[in-house]
Design a protein around this motif. Structure first.
Motif, PDB file in Angstrom:
ATOM      1  N   SER A  17      45.429  44.609  39.406  1.00 43.46           N
ATOM      2  CA  SER A  17      44.586  45.742  39.076  1.00 43.46           C
ATOM      3  C   SER A  17      43.747  45.360  37.863  1.00 43.46           C
ATOM      4  N   THR A  18      42.485  45.055  38.125  1.00 40.28           N
ATOM      5  CA  THR A  18      41.561  44.718  37.051  1.00 40.28           C
ATOM      6  C   THR A  18      40.132  44.955  37.515  1.00 40.28           C
ATOM      7  N   ASP A  19      39.279  45.266  36.575  1.00 40.56           N
ATOM      8  CA  ASP A  19      37.853  45.403  36.871  1.00 40.56           C
ATOM      9  C   ASP A  19      37.103  44.139  36.478  1.00 40.56           C
ATOM     10  N   ASP A  20      37.837  43.136  35.978  1.00 41.70           N
ATOM     11  CA  ASP A  20      37.217  41.909  35.486  1.00 41.70           C
ATOM     12  C   ASP A  20      37.463  40.755  36.450  1.00 41.70           C
ATOM     13  N   PRO A  21      36.458  40.384  37.272  1.00 43.85           N
ATOM     14  CA  PRO A  21      36.644  39.278  38.201  1.00 43.85           C
ATOM     15  C   PRO A  21      36.760  37.927  37.490  1.00 43.85           C
ATOM     16  N   ASN A  22      36.508  37.897  36.180  1.00 41.68           N
ATOM     17  CA  ASN A  22      36.611  36.658  35.417  1.00 41.68           C
ATOM     18  C   ASN A  22      37.876  36.585  34.576  1.00 41.68           C
ATOM     19  N   SER A  23      38.793  37.521  34.792  1.00 40.85           N
ATOM     20  CA  SER A  23      40.050  37.480  34.046  1.00 40.85           C
ATOM     21  C   SER A  23      40.832  36.234  34.472  1.00 40.85           C
ATOM     22  N   LEU A  24      41.762  35.819  33.646  1.00 37.54           N
ATOM     23  CA  LEU A  24      42.568  34.634  33.939  1.00 37.54           C
ATOM     24  C   LEU A  24      43.279  34.762  35.278  1.00 37.54           C
ATOM     25  N   LEU A  25      43.889  35.908  35.563  1.00 33.54           N
ATOM     26  CA  LEU A  25      44.612  36.089  36.814  1.00 33.54           C
ATOM     27  C   LEU A  25      43.658  36.144  38.012  1.00 33.54           C
ATOM     28  N   SER A  26      42.486  36.739  37.842  1.00 31.42           N
ATOM     29  CA  SER A  26      41.499  36.762  38.928  1.00 31.42           C
ATOM     30  C   SER A  26      41.041  35.355  39.263  1.00 31.42           C
ATOM     31  N   ARG A  27      40.784  34.560  38.246  1.00 29.67           N
ATOM     32  CA  ARG A  27      40.352  33.175  38.477  1.00 29.67           C
ATOM     33  C   ARG A  27      41.466  32.353  39.105  1.00 29.67           C
ATOM     34  N   LEU A  28      42.704  32.585  38.683  1.00 34.24           N
ATOM     35  CA  LEU A  28      43.840  31.890  39.281  1.00 34.24           C
ATOM     36  C   LEU A  28      43.957  32.245  40.762  1.00 34.24           C
ATOM     37  N   THR A  92      28.966  43.380  52.133  1.00 34.52           N
ATOM     38  CA  THR A  92      29.235  42.060  51.576  1.00 34.52           C
ATOM     39  C   THR A  92      29.907  42.186  50.224  1.00 34.52           C
ATOM     40  N   ASN A  93      30.524  41.130  49.805  1.00 29.83           N
ATOM     41  CA  ASN A  93      31.125  41.016  48.484  1.00 29.83           C
ATOM     42  C   ASN A  93      30.448  39.831  47.812  1.00 29.83           C
ATOM     43  N   PRO A  94      29.827  39.992  46.648  1.00 27.59           N
ATOM     44  CA  PRO A  94      29.102  38.887  46.032  1.00 27.59           C
ATOM     45  C   PRO A  94      29.987  37.707  45.668  1.00 27.59           C
ATOM     46  N   ARG A  95      31.305  37.879  45.628  1.00 29.29           N
ATOM     47  CA  ARG A  95      32.199  36.768  45.303  1.00 29.29           C
ATOM     48  C   ARG A  95      32.469  35.891  46.506  1.00 29.29           C
ATOM     49  N   ILE A  96      32.070  36.335  47.701  1.00 33.33           N
ATOM     50  CA  ILE A  96      32.300  35.570  48.920  1.00 33.33           C
ATOM     51  C   ILE A  96      30.964  35.026  49.401  1.00 33.33           C
TER      52      ILE A  96
END
Length: 106
Positions: A17-28, A92-96
């Motif tokens: 649960s985060t709004d930050d796609p650049n958080s450490l766990l999101s990047r992992l 679409t999702n900009p991360r994909i």
């Protein structure tokens, strides 16, 4: 909530649960997802080669099919996790990355 590509010690799904796609766990999670996606591309290439070979025996076909089923399960888990992060009705999702002509991400 983002379904993560791994489970907890009890085998239950893990969510982030985060709004930050650049958080450490999101990047992992992104990095962990990248490995089976790359593997699926290799499995698909190999399976196509086996299916195109008229001399491929049952053993080769069963191996290719087994690996394809494993990869499909991994990719579906990732896709379901990513889809759950889309706003309802989003196309679409900009991360994909969008698929290229051959069906693979650029």
């Amino acid at each position: 909530m983002r379904l993560l590509p791994w489970t907890g010690d009890d085998g239950k799904p893990c969510y982030l649960s985060t709004d930050d796609p650049n958080s450490l766990l999101s990047r992992l999670a992104d990095d962990v997802e990248a490995a089976p996606l790359h593997s699926a591309e290799e499995v698909l290439t190999g399976a196509r080669a086996v299916l195109a070979d008229p001399k491929a025996g049952e053993r080769a076909v069963r191996f290719a099919f087994t690996r394809a089923v494993e990869s499909l399960g991994d990719v579906l888990r990732i896709a379901c996790g990513r889809a759950a992060t889309f706003p309802r009705g989003a196309a679409t999702n900009p991360r994909i990355n969008p698929p290229t002509r051959n069906g693979f991400a650029a």
